[in-house]
Design a protein around this motif. Structure first.
Motif, PDB file in Angstrom:
ATOM      1  N   ASP A  20       0.694  -1.293   0.291  1.00 30.31           N
ATOM      2  CA  ASP A  20      -0.151   0.061  -0.088  1.00 30.31           C
ATOM      3  C   ASP A  20       1.193   1.336   0.011  1.00 30.31           C
ATOM      4  O   ASP A  20       0.725   2.063   0.853  1.00 30.31           O
ATOM      5  CB  ASP A  20      -0.933   0.127   1.348  1.00 30.31           C
ATOM      6  CG  ASP A  20      -1.762   0.808   1.061  1.00 30.31           C
ATOM      7  OD1 ASP A  20      -2.704   1.283  -0.477  1.00 30.31           O
ATOM      8  OD2 ASP A  20      -2.842   1.097   2.378  1.00 30.31           O
ATOM      9  N   ASP A  22       2.207   4.692  -2.820  1.00 28.95           N
ATOM     10  CA  ASP A  22       2.052   5.108  -3.645  1.00 28.95           C
ATOM     11  C   ASP A  22       2.851   4.529  -5.429  1.00 28.95           C
ATOM     12  O   ASP A  22       3.966   4.083  -5.207  1.00 28.95           O
ATOM     13  CB  ASP A  22       3.041   6.305  -3.551  1.00 28.95           C
ATOM     14  CG  ASP A  22       2.786   7.518  -5.338  1.00 28.95           C
ATOM     15  OD1 ASP A  22       2.190   7.490  -5.745  1.00 28.95           O
ATOM     16  OD2 ASP A  22       3.027   8.704  -4.853  1.00 28.95           O
ATOM     17  N   ARG A  51      -9.887  -0.713  -7.444  1.00 27.88           N
ATOM     18  CA  ARG A  51      -8.887   0.045  -5.815  1.00 27.88           C
ATOM     19  C   ARG A  51      -7.567   0.339  -6.887  1.00 27.88           C
ATOM     20  O   ARG A  51      -7.361   1.703  -6.479  1.00 27.88           O
ATOM     21  CB  ARG A  51      -8.627  -0.554  -5.321  1.00 27.88           C
ATOM     22  CG  ARG A  51      -8.102   0.574  -3.716  1.00 27.88           C
ATOM     23  CD  ARG A  51      -7.672  -0.449  -2.682  1.00 27.88           C
ATOM     24  NE  ARG A  51      -8.856  -1.135  -2.727  1.00 27.88           N
ATOM     25  CZ  ARG A  51      -8.854  -2.408  -1.429  1.00 27.88           C
ATOM     26  NH1 ARG A  51      -7.936  -3.127  -2.022  1.00 27.88           N
ATOM     27  NH2 ARG A  51     -10.135  -2.883  -1.760  1.00 27.88           N
ATOM     28  N   LYS A  54      -7.542   3.262  -9.823  1.00 25.24           N
ATOM     29  CA  LYS A  54      -8.178   5.035  -9.354  1.00 25.24           C
ATOM     30  C   LYS A  54      -7.024   5.032  -8.500  1.00 25.24           C
ATOM     31  O   LYS A  54      -6.469   6.271  -8.268  1.00 25.24           O
ATOM     32  CB  LYS A  54      -8.711   4.075  -7.664  1.00 25.24           C
ATOM     33  CG  LYS A  54      -9.782   5.374  -7.158  1.00 25.24           C
ATOM     34  CD  LYS A  54     -10.365   6.342  -8.203  1.00 25.24           C
ATOM     35  CE  LYS A  54     -11.005   7.550  -7.724  1.00 25.24           C
ATOM     36  NZ  LYS A  54     -11.913   8.171  -8.130  1.00 25.24           N
ATOM     37  N   LYS A  55      -5.958   4.245  -7.774  1.00 21.48           N
ATOM     38  CA  LYS A  55      -4.399   5.059  -7.138  1.00 21.48           C
ATOM     39  C   LYS A  55      -3.813   5.688  -8.156  1.00 21.48           C
ATOM     40  O   LYS A  55      -3.142   6.187  -7.761  1.00 21.48           O
ATOM     41  CB  LYS A  55      -3.868   3.918  -6.116  1.00 21.48           C
ATOM     42  CG  LYS A  55      -4.781   3.604  -4.790  1.00 21.48           C
ATOM     43  CD  LYS A  55      -3.563   2.615  -3.905  1.00 21.48           C
ATOM     44  CE  LYS A  55      -2.997   3.477  -3.953  1.00 21.48           C
ATOM     45  NZ  LYS A  55      -2.104   2.421  -2.256  1.00 21.48           N
ATOM     46  N   PRO A  58      -6.784   8.552 -10.702  1.00 21.49           N
ATOM     47  CA  PRO A  58      -7.668   9.160  -9.679  1.00 21.49           C
ATOM     48  C   PRO A  58      -9.070   9.242 -11.429  1.00 21.49           C
ATOM     49  O   PRO A  58      -9.543   9.582 -10.513  1.00 21.49           O
ATOM     50  CB  PRO A  58      -7.077  10.134  -9.194  1.00 21.49           C
ATOM     51  CG  PRO A  58      -5.764   9.270  -8.603  1.00 21.49           C
ATOM     52  CD  PRO A  58      -4.950   9.106  -9.869  1.00 21.49           C
TER      53      PRO A  58
END
Length: 242
Positions: A20, A22, A51, A54-55, A58
């Motif tokens: 988790d 960047d 997810r 999205k990261k 965005p």
């Protein structure tokens, strides 16, 4: 030269982060740009795939995205149909749950079918825990093997560890493997007890994360070390020198 591929659609192998953090810390901009453009994905889990997308991007609209799920519940007979869009000229992205698709990953089956169907496969650059651990281990990067999970049965596991140690000497080959994260501490204990005291063990966990730990020591040195690997993704590598 004639085009060796039968269709214009391509299968892009899209790496993801190992934890988790960047995604732009470990993924090149080219992966971000490709995910921005793609609308069809093959993944193990739709929720985690969305997810990850999205990261990475965005601003990307997700309602229209299409997912094909490839996991232990997937009917093997359905997998070839996942690539139908490539035959119609559309590109598809194959996402890994962590790291690189097709390496210790069920996506290898899709890649195999793509080659059979003469669909171009395009690997994208990203983090591989296996390669990162090998790079940092100080062991033989010219000759190494990844063995996946070792047996759970105590006797079978002991036999396999001894066999891998023997291979590391006979072939001058580093031997890497993984364990279910909640059994990592037991794995290290087994290695210390079973291997020759002079055999080197690399423990590489939480790769690319803020808690990253990589250390190569002999079995006898590890016996004097307190280390908690519980629920931390870890690669183990062993090699006994001549």
């Amino acid at each position: 030269m004639n085009n060796p591929f039968a269709y214009s659609g391509k299968l892009y192998l899209l790496p993801t982060t190992l934890g988790d953090n960047d995604p732009m810390e470990v993924l090149p901009a080219s992966v971000q740009q490709k995910v921005q453009r793609l609308e069809i994905f093959i993944a193990e889990n739709e929720k985690t795939a969305r997810r990850a997308i999205k990261k990475l991007v965005p601003e990307k609209s997700q309602p229209s995205l299409k997912f094909f799920l490839l996991n232990k519940h997937t009917d093997p007979a359905e997998i070839p149909s996942f690539l139908n869009a490539c035959k119609e000229g559309e590109d598809i992205g194959l996402l890994s749950e962590a790291g690189c698709p097709g390496v210790a990953d069920p996506g290898a089956e899709v890649v195999k079918i793509a080659h059979r169907e003469r669909i171009q496969v395009v690997p994208m650059v990203g983090p591989s825990s296996i390669l990162l651990a090998m790079m940092a281990s100080g062991m033989n990067g010219q000759n190494f093997a990844f063995n996946g999970y070792l047996p759970i049965d105590k006797a079978a596991r002991k036999s396999e560890i001894r066999n891998l140690e023997k291979l590391s000497v006979e072939k001058n080959q580093a031997q890497s493997f993984i364990e279910t994260p909640y059994r990592n501490n037991k794995m290290l204990e087994d290695l210390i007890q079973i291997l020759n005291p002079s055999t080197r063990i690399c423990v590489a966990c939480d790769l690319t994360l803020g808690t990253e730990f990589i250390s190569t020591r002999t079995a006898s040195e590890w016996a004097k070390t307190k280390m908690d690997l519980h629920k931390r993704p870890t690669i183990f590598i062993i090699q006994k020198d001549y």
